[in-house]
Design a protein around this motif. Sequence first.
Motif, mmCIF file in Angstrom:
data_model
loop_
_atom_site.group_PDB
_atom_site.id
_atom_site.type_symbol
_atom_site.label_atom_id
_atom_site.label_comp_id
_atom_site.label_asym_id
_atom_site.label_seq_id
_atom_site.Cartn_x
_atom_site.Cartn_y
_atom_site.Cartn_z
ATOM 1 N N PRO A 85 7.707 1.728 6.207
ATOM 2 C CA PRO A 85 8.206 1.941 4.857
ATOM 3 C C PRO A 85 7.266 1.343 3.811
ATOM 4 N N LEU A 86 7.511 1.672 2.552
ATOM 5 C CA LEU A 86 6.880 0.987 1.438
ATOM 6 C C LEU A 86 7.733 -0.226 1.103
ATOM 7 N N THR A 87 7.087 -1.343 0.769
ATOM 8 C CA THR A 87 7.802 -2.590 0.511
ATOM 9 C C THR A 87 7.514 -3.119 -0.887
ATOM 10 N N ASP A 144 0.834 -1.202 0.000
ATOM 11 C CA ASP A 144 0.000 0.000 0.000
ATOM 12 C C ASP A 144 0.874 1.258 0.000
ATOM 13 N N ILE A 145 0.602 2.173 -0.929
ATOM 14 C CA ILE A 145 1.438 3.366 -1.135
ATOM 15 C C ILE A 145 0.901 4.573 -0.370
ATOM 16 N N LEU A 165 7.961 -4.133 10.946
ATOM 17 C CA LEU A 165 8.152 -3.204 9.834
ATOM 18 C C LEU A 165 8.459 -3.950 8.539
ATOM 19 N N GLU A 166 8.406 -5.268 8.587
ATOM 20 C CA GLU A 166 8.711 -6.100 7.428
ATOM 21 C C GLU A 166 7.482 -6.901 7.022
ATOM 22 N N PRO A 167 7.454 -7.419 5.791
ATOM 23 C CA PRO A 167 6.338 -8.274 5.376
ATOM 24 C C PRO A 167 6.191 -9.462 6.323
ATOM 25 N N MET A 168 4.975 -9.899 6.502
ATOM 26 C CA MET A 168 4.703 -11.027 7.389
ATOM 27 C C MET A 168 4.111 -12.196 6.603
ATOM 28 N N ASN A 169 4.453 -13.392 7.024
ATOM 29 C CA ASN A 169 3.938 -14.610 6.411
ATOM 30 C C ASN A 169 3.205 -15.444 7.451
ATOM 31 N N PRO A 184 11.367 5.055 6.018
ATOM 32 C CA PRO A 184 10.023 5.285 6.567
ATOM 33 C C PRO A 184 9.384 6.465 5.828
ATOM 34 N N VAL A 185 8.195 6.257 5.314
ATOM 35 C CA VAL A 185 7.616 7.268 4.425
ATOM 36 C C VAL A 185 7.409 8.588 5.155
#
Length: 241
Positions: free
Chosen positions: A213-215, A8-9, A193-197, A229-230
């Motif tokens: 941040p944006l990923t 998401d931006i 702050l990172e993608p989650m699985n 961080p945006v």
Amino acid sequence: MKTFVIGDIHGGLKAIPQVFKKANVSEEDTLIFLGDYVDGWSESAQVIQYLIELAKNQRCIFIKGNHDIWCEDWLRTGKGEPVWLAHGGEETRQSYDSFSEKEKQEHLAFFQQTKPYYIDAKNRLFIHAGFTSMHGVEKETFKLNYHFDRTLWETALATDKNLPKDSALYPERFTHYSEIYIGHTPTIRYNSLEPMNAINVWNIDTGAAFTGPLTIMDIDTKEFWQSDPVKSLYPEEKGRN
């Protein structure tokens, strides 16, 4: 040729070239955007213009988020829903001050052409939020779930990662796809702050609208890259904090 998925931006235009540069994105690559392009930081209209131009030179797949539904409604009717205006819509509306009526109509066409979801050749599902049907996304009766549902992610988090897929306890809606990629629910809610699985679901929304941040992620290798961080890219703004 690589395939990347982008979280998401939320109007954070400055973060996009940062992640593209870090990931070494080329025009040969496919880019899958999970939605919520607007609402948050001050450059929502500029994000849409950037994406329109980007799609002229490479393959882009644009998924529709809930914030995109609200912005599309405003561009079509001129009336902003109170819930939208209270959750970043006012900043988005202001970002359009310098855009002509013709440009606004081009942006409306962009939103109208975004997809509710996308399934690739390897049976990987890309959707903004989720779905509730045990028979799969195609059988969903309440289509707004594509853009607003959080139960898919909550159920994935609550499911034992060691549970066999053929177990009677394994949630059936997850069995239809090899992987599912979502945004919508920021991982910063879970102090990440990172993608989650969680089981076969990947959450790529790392809170760019707020403090994260944006990923961008390579969906084959799972390697990912992130912007600053945006909020640090827009130090004079509050975003959706």
